[in-house]
Design a protein around this motif. Structure first.
Motif, PDB file in Angstrom:
ATOM      1  N   SER A   1       0.810  -1.225   0.000  1.00  0.00           N
ATOM      2  CA  SER A   1       0.000   0.000   0.000  1.00  0.00           C
ATOM      3  C   SER A   1       0.844   1.276   0.000  1.00  0.00           C
ATOM      4  O   SER A   1       0.306   2.362  -0.137  1.00  0.00           O
ATOM      5  N   GLU A   2       2.149   1.160   0.153  1.00  0.00           N
ATOM      6  CA  GLU A   2       3.017   2.337   0.259  1.00  0.00           C
ATOM      7  C   GLU A   2       3.910   2.520  -0.965  1.00  0.00           C
ATOM      8  O   GLU A   2       4.997   3.082  -0.864  1.00  0.00           O
ATOM      9  N   GLN A   3       3.477   2.089  -2.124  1.00  0.00           N
ATOM     10  CA  GLN A   3       4.296   2.177  -3.327  1.00  0.00           C
ATOM     11  C   GLN A   3       4.579   3.634  -3.710  1.00  0.00           C
ATOM     12  O   GLN A   3       5.653   3.952  -4.200  1.00  0.00           O
ATOM     13  N   ASP A   4       3.614   4.537  -3.491  1.00  0.00           N
ATOM     14  CA  ASP A   4       3.834   5.951  -3.815  1.00  0.00           C
ATOM     15  C   ASP A   4       4.918   6.552  -2.931  1.00  0.00           C
ATOM     16  O   ASP A   4       5.754   7.320  -3.401  1.00  0.00           O
ATOM     17  N   LEU A   5       4.911   6.191  -1.667  1.00  0.00           N
ATOM     18  CA  LEU A   5       5.935   6.681  -0.742  1.00  0.00           C
ATOM     19  C   LEU A   5       7.316   6.158  -1.149  1.00  0.00           C
ATOM     20  O   LEU A   5       8.301   6.890  -1.111  1.00  0.00           O
ATOM     21  N   HIS A   6       7.372   4.914  -1.565  1.00  0.00           N
ATOM     22  CA  HIS A   6       8.639   4.328  -1.995  1.00  0.00           C
ATOM     23  C   HIS A   6       9.148   5.015  -3.257  1.00  0.00           C
ATOM     24  O   HIS A   6      10.342   5.293  -3.385  1.00  0.00           O
ATOM     25  N   ALA A   7       8.264   5.312  -4.191  1.00  0.00           N
ATOM     26  CA  ALA A   7       8.661   6.012  -5.416  1.00  0.00           C
ATOM     27  C   ALA A   7       9.187   7.405  -5.082  1.00  0.00           C
ATOM     28  O   ALA A   7      10.178   7.863  -5.660  1.00  0.00           O
ATOM     29  N   PHE A   8       8.546   8.074  -4.134  1.00  0.00           N
ATOM     30  CA  PHE A   8       9.013   9.398  -3.717  1.00  0.00           C
ATOM     31  C   PHE A   8      10.388   9.307  -3.066  1.00  0.00           C
ATOM     32  O   PHE A   8      11.264  10.141  -3.323  1.00  0.00           O
ATOM     33  N   LEU A   9      10.602   8.300  -2.242  1.00  0.00           N
ATOM     34  CA  LEU A   9      11.910   8.112  -1.602  1.00  0.00           C
ATOM     35  C   LEU A   9      12.991   7.873  -2.649  1.00  0.00           C
ATOM     36  O   LEU A   9      14.076   8.461  -2.581  1.00  0.00           O
ATOM     37  N   LEU A  10      12.702   7.021  -3.631  1.00  0.00           N
ATOM     38  CA  LEU A  10      13.663   6.781  -4.706  1.00  0.00           C
ATOM     39  C   LEU A  10      13.992   8.072  -5.447  1.00  0.00           C
ATOM     40  O   LEU A  10      15.155   8.358  -5.733  1.00  0.00           O
ATOM     41  N   LEU A  11      12.970   8.853  -5.745  1.00  0.00           N
ATOM     42  CA  LEU A  11      13.185  10.117  -6.455  1.00  0.00           C
ATOM     43  C   LEU A  11      14.018  11.084  -5.615  1.00  0.00           C
ATOM     44  O   LEU A  11      14.956  11.709  -6.116  1.00  0.00           O
ATOM     45  N   ALA A  12      13.707  11.190  -4.334  1.00  0.00           N
ATOM     46  CA  ALA A  12      14.436  12.116  -3.462  1.00  0.00           C
ATOM     47  C   ALA A  12      15.911  11.727  -3.350  1.00  0.00           C
ATOM     48  O   ALA A  12      16.801  12.579  -3.461  1.00  0.00           O
TER      49      ALA A  12
END
Length: 104
Positions: free
Chosen positions: A74-85
């Motif tokens: 359920s936290e795939q968006d948060l993980h994508a944001f972390l990767l981007l950051a």
């Protein structure tokens, strides 16, 4: 954890580590005179053993950070944001170093 995202993050930090080491230590005698490191921790790591510890730390930190993060479905968006950051934190300085060298 998507492999491509992690590879891009590690590649971005490798770019930053390699360009910083190249311009501060100039191992190939290309004449980089105008570049200076502003971060004292980075400068200390570059001063140790001709800069290789800095490059190793730049590769180890993003891998360590990304391995510590446990991602639920359920936290795939948060993980994508972390990767981007984390990608931006390596790619931005790496490209700035590269452009500074290329433009003189």
């Amino acid at each position: 954890m998507p492999f491509l995202g992690v590879a891009l993050v590690v590649g971005a930090h490798a770019l930053d580590g390699a360009t910083t080491w190249m311009v501060l230590r100039d191992p190939f005698g290309l004449g980089f005179k105008t570049f200076g490191e502003k971060n004292p921790v980075s400068q200390l790591l570059v001063d140790l053993s001709n800069g290789w510890p800095y490059f190793a730390v730049k590769l180890t930190l993003p891998i360590l950070l990304l391995s510590l993060v446990k991602v639920e479905e359920s936290e795939q968006d948060l993980h994508a944001f972390l990767l981007l950051a984390v990608f931006v934190l390596g790619f931005g300085p790496g490209m700035a170093n590269l452009l500074q060298v290329m433009l003189g």
